[in-house]
Design a protein around this motif. Structure first.
Motif, short mmCIF file in Angstrom:
data_model
loop_
_atom_site.label_atom_id
_atom_site.label_comp_id
_atom_site.label_asym_id
_atom_site.label_seq_id
_atom_site.Cartn_x
_atom_site.Cartn_y
_atom_site.Cartn_z
N UNK A 102 79.67 50.93 36.00
CA UNK A 102 80.14 50.00 34.99
C UNK A 102 79.86 50.45 33.54
N UNK A 103 80.46 50.04 32.47
CA UNK A 103 80.23 50.27 31.23
C UNK A 103 78.79 49.70 30.78
N UNK A 104 77.96 50.19 30.10
CA UNK A 104 76.59 49.94 29.68
C UNK A 104 77.24 48.75 28.55
N UNK A 105 76.09 47.63 28.30
CA UNK A 105 76.46 46.97 27.18
C UNK A 105 76.32 47.76 25.86
N UNK A 106 75.41 48.66 25.89
CA UNK A 106 75.25 49.46 24.68
C UNK A 106 75.77 50.73 24.96
N UNK A 107 76.69 51.20 24.03
CA UNK A 107 77.31 52.34 24.58
C UNK A 107 76.49 53.61 23.91
N UNK A 108 75.40 53.35 23.30
CA UNK A 108 74.48 54.25 23.01
C UNK A 108 73.46 54.88 24.18
N UNK A 109 73.71 53.84 25.28
CA UNK A 109 73.44 54.25 26.69
C UNK A 109 74.01 55.19 27.30
N UNK A 110 75.21 55.72 26.90
CA UNK A 110 76.03 56.37 27.79
C UNK A 110 77.67 55.88 27.83
N UNK A 111 78.56 56.49 28.67
CA UNK A 111 79.49 56.06 29.03
C UNK A 111 79.72 55.16 30.21
N UNK A 112 78.92 55.28 31.36
CA UNK A 112 78.81 54.64 32.42
C UNK A 112 77.43 54.46 32.90
N UNK A 113 77.30 53.38 33.79
CA UNK A 113 75.92 53.28 34.24
C UNK A 113 76.05 52.76 35.78
N UNK A 114 75.26 53.15 36.42
CA UNK A 114 75.34 52.67 37.90
C UNK A 114 73.68 52.19 38.34
N UNK A 115 73.62 51.25 39.00
CA UNK A 115 72.63 50.66 39.59
C UNK A 115 72.20 50.95 41.03
N UNK A 116 73.11 51.92 41.48
CA UNK A 116 72.85 52.47 43.00
C UNK A 116 71.42 52.56 43.52
N UNK A 117 70.43 53.23 42.69
CA UNK A 117 69.12 53.38 42.83
C UNK A 117 68.36 52.02 43.19
N UNK A 118 68.61 50.99 42.28
CA UNK A 118 67.85 49.78 42.49
C UNK A 118 68.57 49.30 43.88
N UNK A 168 65.17 52.00 36.81
CA UNK A 168 66.10 52.87 37.70
C UNK A 168 67.54 53.21 37.53
N UNK A 169 68.15 52.28 36.23
CA UNK A 169 69.47 52.43 36.11
C UNK A 169 69.74 53.97 35.78
N UNK A 170 71.05 54.39 36.14
CA UNK A 170 71.40 55.71 35.81
C UNK A 170 72.38 56.02 34.82
N UNK A 171 72.14 55.99 33.58
CA UNK A 171 73.22 56.17 32.57
C UNK A 171 74.02 57.53 32.48
N UNK A 172 75.25 57.75 32.54
CA UNK A 172 75.94 58.91 32.55
C UNK A 172 76.84 59.11 31.51
N UNK A 173 76.99 60.03 30.50
CA UNK A 173 77.66 60.36 29.51
C UNK A 173 78.55 61.75 29.90
N UNK A 174 79.88 61.41 29.87
CA UNK A 174 80.60 62.55 30.31
C UNK A 174 81.37 63.07 29.19
N UNK A 175 81.43 64.52 29.43
CA UNK A 175 81.96 65.49 28.24
C UNK A 175 83.42 65.02 27.78
#
Length: 551
Positions: free
Chosen positions: A34-50, A86-93
């Motif tokens: 999903x899109x994080x609420x704050x885009x400074x945290x990356x383009x995408x985020x997943x809670x799969x670890x939690x 444990x959220x994983x924030x992902x920034x893509x090129x």
């Protein structure tokens, strides 16, 4: 990189970690990004670890660190960060994100289609108005929503049949026939008949085709007039639906259930399954065994079938025709039908939670709408179409949940301002087509594409919105909620208007008329412009709304 592609990447990385012995956990069917609420945290985020850490016997951050180490090696991923528990924030090129524009243009009309509902066979029944008068405002909302839901289901891989149940059995048809016959003889309709001026029109049409009916004995003329009136009225209903952009695959006659013996066959089937009881001279279906508030009469003591008998036979007909899922769209005054329809499904051996779904729509009102001169006491759908237009009506009805009442403001729908949602979205498409025409006139083509050039913050936002489309379509189909697509289109239009204001597609022209050279940035932005147009067009099509080239 779309959310679906990124979800697949995370799932693949998770599988690799399990295979390498770094994690011990069952793989989920899907990984939500999903899109994080704050885009400074990356383009995408997943809670799969939690979600999986406890099952793997470790802390969520430890689980996330194992996935992060592998995700950092994925082509197109610029940066991975672990946030909070444990959220994983992902920034893509930028280049990986920008490739979406080309993907959309090349996919064309199929972009947004998905296989979320692949393998499911669905019958969706809606409108189903009596063939004794014109369609009116009460049918308008379900016509728009039912057709949009069918389109969404198909776009998500389901095999779908839109079905209209014609209530052409029972005494109402005799009353209708007598009403038309009375008008043929220049008389008032009988008490309890259909008084609208449209009945006079039907009488005139029948008399032109069969002038002999006026001279026949009335008992001989009645079945002829009733059938011709029925056919003429159904023809008008179909014409109105076509004008509203609504397509039905099947027009199913209630009368055929009786004529073909399907009602009797259905009763015997239910009797064999042990759900029929003979009581007080009548035949009952024990629907109370499956949550209905009382048992229902199928055949009265005089041997006459009830409407419920036809309802039961109709459900079994859908089942026999191979539809594993049956969706009924009913009006606000039909809440009592939910439990009895689900009880029919249960009696037939189906799962009421899976094989049947009943959606109840709330009322709509339109300020200033006038009663039909033809029909007298109703607001005709054809008049609404002529007054407000198909696009404005369908979009407005699609952008609200079915279970919320709607008060339509016609002045807003007819305005050419950003406050009018359908204008706002359609104008975004028309503007994109104008931008493409201007670019072509300036010599810009799509011969080259460099996704890495799409780095402006408005381009990132626009690509982000485009990347959501497929998941929005899938969720709207699964939840039967077309309003999700409408609200998405408004967000996309907003992102496009913001981008258009600051990013040029065509080269600049100096005050003295000299044009700057065409660059790869111009060409790449044309791809992005056309990708946005495609998604706007595809989304509007799912709602049965046109995408104008000019406005």
């Amino acid at each position: 990189m779309t959310p679906e592609e990124l979800s697949a990447v995370v799932k693949s990385v998770l599988a690799e970690a399990v295979e390498a012995g770094e994690l011990s956990v069952d793989l989920p069917e899907t990984v939500v990004v999903e899109r994080p609420k704050n885009r400074e945290h990356g383009d995408w985020s997943t809670a799969i670890s939690l979600q999986l850490a406890k099952k793997a016997g470790m802390a969520p951050r430890q689980f996330a660190e194992i996935l992060a180490a592998r995700l950092e090696q994925v082509s197109g991923v610029e940066r991975i960060e672990i946030a909070g528990p444990g959220f994983i924030n992902i920034t893509v090129e930028a280049a990986a994100a920008g490739l979406l524009a080309r993907t959309i243009v090349e996919a064309g009309d199929t972009f947004g289609h998905n296989d979320a509902l692949a393998g499911r066979t669905v019958n969706i029944e809606f409108v189903s108005a009596n063939p004794t008068g014109p369609l009116h405002i009460g049918h308008t909302r379900w016509a728009a929503l039912g057709d949009a839901i069918g389109r969404l289901l198909r776009a998500s891989g389901a095999e779908v049949a839109n079905e209209y149940y014609i209530n052409d059995a029972g005494n109402q048809m005799n009353v209708f026939g007598h009403s038309v016959l009375s008008r043929i003889h220049g008389e008032d309709v009988p008490q309890g008949g259909y008084p609208g001026a449209y009945v006079i029109e039907l009488a005139e049409e029948i008399l032109a085709a069969r002038p002999d009916v006026k001279d026949m004995p009335r008992e001989e003329a009645l079945p002829i007039v009733r059938e011709l009136g029925y056919q003429a009225q159904m023809g008008q209903i179909k014409d109105t639906l076509e004008a509203f952009g609504v397509h039905f695959d099947v027009f199913f006659s209630e009368q055929s259930l009786h004529a073909d013996g399907k009602v009797a066959t259905a009763i015997e089937t239910l009797r064999e399954q042990g759900h029929i009881e003979d009581r007080d001279g009548a035949v009952w279906l024990r629907t109370s065994d499956f949550g209905d508030d009382k048992d229902r009469v199928l055949f009265k003591a005089d041997g006459e079938p009830t409407y419920f008998a036809a309802d039961a036979a109709y459900y079994l007909s859908k089942r026999e025709r191979g539809f594993t899922e049956k969706i009924y769209l009913l009006g606000a005054d039909h809440h009592g039908y939910v439990s009895r329809l689900k009880a029919i499904a249960a009696c037939a051996g189906d799962d009421p939670q899976r094989n049947i779904e009943v959606l109840i729509g709330q009322l709509m009102s339109i300020r200033g709408a006038k009663l039909s001169k033809r029909a007298g006491n109703i607001i005709e759908l054809s008049d609404l179409i002529n007054w407000l237009g198909t696009d404005a009506l369908r979009y407005t009805l699609a952008r609200f949940p079915a279970d919320s009442p709607i008060d339509v403001d016609p002045e807003l729908l007819q305005s050419r301002t950003n406050d009018n949602p359908v204008f706002y979205v359609q104008y975004a498409h028309a503007r994109s087509r104008n931008a493409a025409r201007n670019a072509e006139a300036a010599g810009v083509d799509r011969e080259s594409f460099d996704a890495g050039l799409l780095t402006h913050e408005t381009e990132e936002e626009l690509l982000s919105q485009l990347g959501r489309f497929t998941s929005v379509v899938a969720s709207a189909a699964e939840l039967r909620e077309p309003h999700r697509v409408a609200r998405y289109l408004e967000s996309l239009a907003s992102a496009y208007h913001g981008w258009y204001a600051v990013c040029r597609v065509a080269p600049s022209v100096s005050p003295d008329g000299v044009q700057d050279p065409v660059t790869d940035l111009n060409r790449t932005r044309l791809w992005l412009n056309d990708a946005t147009a495609q998604v706007l067009r595809n989304g509007l099509a799912l709602l049965g709304v046109t995408a104008p080239e000019r406005m």
